[in-house]
Design an enzyme around this catalytic site. Structure first.
Site, PDB file in Angstrom:
ATOM      1  CG  ASP A  83      -1.958   0.983   1.300  1.00 17.50           C
ATOM      2  OD1 ASP A  83      -2.429   1.397   0.225  1.00 17.50           O
ATOM      3  OD2 ASP A  83      -2.371   1.373   2.420  1.00 17.50           O
ATOM      4  N   GLY A 215      -8.986   5.644   1.404  1.00 17.96           N
ATOM      5  CA  GLY A 215      -9.663   6.472   2.412  1.00 17.96           C
ATOM      6  C   GLY A 215     -11.132   6.133   2.521  1.00 17.96           C
ATOM      7  CB  ALA A 216     -12.991   3.507   1.129  1.00 14.03           C
ATOM      8  CB  SER A 217     -12.503   3.753   7.166  1.00 15.30           C
ATOM      9  OG  SER A 217     -11.577   2.686   7.182  1.00 15.30           O
TER      10      SER A 217
HETATM   11  P1  13P Z   1      -8.919   4.688   5.728  1.00 14.90           P
HETATM   12  O1  13P Z   1      -8.080   5.568   6.579  1.00 14.90           O
HETATM   13  O2  13P Z   1     -10.199   5.372   5.335  1.00 14.90           O
HETATM   14  O3  13P Z   1      -9.189   3.353   6.320  1.00 14.90           O
HETATM   15  O4  13P Z   1      -8.124   4.433   4.343  1.00 14.90           O
HETATM   16  C1  13P Z   1      -7.147   3.441   4.268  1.00 14.90           C
HETATM   17  C2  13P Z   1      -6.377   3.497   2.981  1.00 14.90           C
HETATM   18  O5  13P Z   1      -6.718   4.144   2.027  1.00 14.90           O
HETATM   19  C3  13P Z   1      -5.156   2.693   2.916  1.00 14.90           C
HETATM   20  O6  13P Z   1      -4.452   2.902   1.741  1.00 14.90           O
HETATM   21  O1  G3H Z   2      -3.219   4.890   3.641  1.00 15.21           O
HETATM   22  C1  G3H Z   2      -2.701   4.703   4.733  1.00 15.21           C
HETATM   23  C2  G3H Z   2      -2.989   3.496   5.529  1.00 15.21           C
HETATM   24  O2  G3H Z   2      -4.008   3.757   6.468  1.00 15.21           O
HETATM   25  C3  G3H Z   2      -1.749   2.981   6.175  1.00 15.21           C
HETATM   26  O3  G3H Z   2      -1.408   3.759   7.276  1.00 15.21           O
HETATM   27  O4  G3H Z   2       0.976   4.231   6.760  1.00 15.21           O
HETATM   28  O5  G3H Z   2       0.063   4.538   9.078  1.00 15.21           O
HETATM   29  O6  G3H Z   2       0.375   2.243   8.134  1.00 15.21           O
HETATM   30  P1  G3H Z   2       0.113   3.694   7.855  1.00 15.21           P
HETATM   31 ZN    ZN Z   3      -4.568   4.891   0.952  1.00 13.93          ZN
END
Ligand code: 13P
Ligand code: G3H
Ligand code: ZN
Length: 312
Positions: A83, A215-217
């Site tokens: 990610d 960002g889809a939480s």
């Molecule tokens: P959230 O912060 O909305 O869960 O997004 C996570 C994300 O986009 C990880 O790449």
């Molecule tokens: O997009 C970000 C994810 O929530 C990962 O977060 O980089 O703090 O592990 P992190």
């Molecule tokens: Zn992300």
């Protein structure tokens, strides 16, 4: 079944009008909670690791935990994804180290530099059977040490997407339509809105091409309340309404990223448990319920938001 890349998952998700959940993982209980729910619901899944998570838990530990999950649920298609990779070297390390998908996030660079960096990662990854996600547009919020303010965020420009996809060869594209990272996505009193017109325009220009929503939480209120009632301080944490995510999943969005909801489920449950059992000190006593909360939350996402149950 071995770890898979995301090609087949996305092809089926696009055609079927559903999305695959991409859940951020950084420890055993999180991986167990997610994959147990996927096993029960026959849901394909993407387990994703940020640079920060990889630093925290160690590449090999995470890979081995994911391999253990795969052994327990061999019928579930699972991809292991990097990610927000920010350099070619990090992406290469993950390709070489057994990941089946990587994101190169060049969205902080100018357009031409983003194209060049993304193309370089695609060439390396594709030569090893690994899929690549690129990003155009800039989400607000916090990722690792980078905090993008609402003013510096920018929506994806649909006029650029065809050129970007053709020149880089990416397999999927993350776009910015008003979602943001973290637990504070909208201000209290503000009406949550996403730019579905941009998503529509992007999918018209890229027919059949998988789109990713970061960002889809939904920042589940039950867990925010649980945190605030048990010594936490997260006033005004607000996420994306689930009906909007469902709508996106029925459109071109094939991958929905969820991290904050996992954090909230785990933290809320641990806080509540410890508040109610102040003399307990065995980590299994509070991590067990936290794992169950993650399982239940992921099961809810699969059936009510993603629509990927039974698609394994
Ligand atoms: P959230 O912060 O909305 O869960 O997004 C996570 C994300 O986009 C990880 O790449
Ligand atoms: O997009 C970000 C994810 O929530 C990962 O977060 O980089 O703090 O592990 P992190
Ligand atoms: Zn992300």
């Amino acid at each position: 079944m071995a770890l898979v890349n995301t090609t087949e998952m996305f092809k089926k998700a696009y055609a079927g009008g559903y999305a695959i959940g991409a859940f951020n993982v950084n420890n055993m209980e999180i991986i167990q909670g997610i994959t147990e729910a996927c096993g029960e619901l026959k849901a394909p899944v993407i387990l994703q690791v940020s640079a920060g998570a990889r630093k925290y838990a160690n590449h090999t530990y995470l890979l081995k935990l994911v391999e253990a999950a795969l052994q327990l649920y061999p019928e579930i298609p699972m991809a292991l994804h990097l990610d927000h990779g920010d350099t070619f070297e990090l992406c290469k390390d993950c390709v070489d180290g057994g990941f089946t998908s990587v994101m190169i996030d060049g969205s902080h660079h100018d357009y031409e530099d983003n194209v060049a960096l993304t193309k370089k990662v695609v060439e390396y990854a594709h030569a090893h059977g690994v899929c690549v996600e690129g990003e155009l547009g800039r989400l607000a919020g916090i990722e690792d040490d980078v905090n993008v303010s609402a003013e510096d965020a920018s929506y994806t420009n649909p006029a650029q997407v065809q050129d970007f996809v053709e020149r880089t060869g990416v397999d999927s594209l993350a776009i910015a339509i008003g979602t943001s990272h973290g637990a504070y996505k909208f201000k209290p009193g503000q009406k949550p809105q996403l730019r579905f017109d941009i998503l529509e325009e992007v999918s018209n220009r890229l027919p059949g091409f998988p789109i990713v929503l970061h960002g889809a939480s939904s920042v589940i209120p039950e867990f925010v309340r649980m945190i605030n009632e048990n010594g936490g301080q997260m006033p005004d944490a607000i996420g994306i309404p689930e009906d909007m995510l469902r709508k996106a999943a029925q459109m071109a969005v094939c991958k929905i990223n969820i991290d904050s909801d996992l954090r909230l489920a785990m933290t809320g449950t641990v806080r509540k448990y410890l508040a109610e059992n102040p003399s307990h000190f065995d980590p299994r006593q509070y991590l067990g319920p936290a794992r169950t909360a993650i399982h239940d939350m992921v099961a809810h996402k699969i059936t009510s938001v993603l629509g990927c149950d039974g698609k394994a």
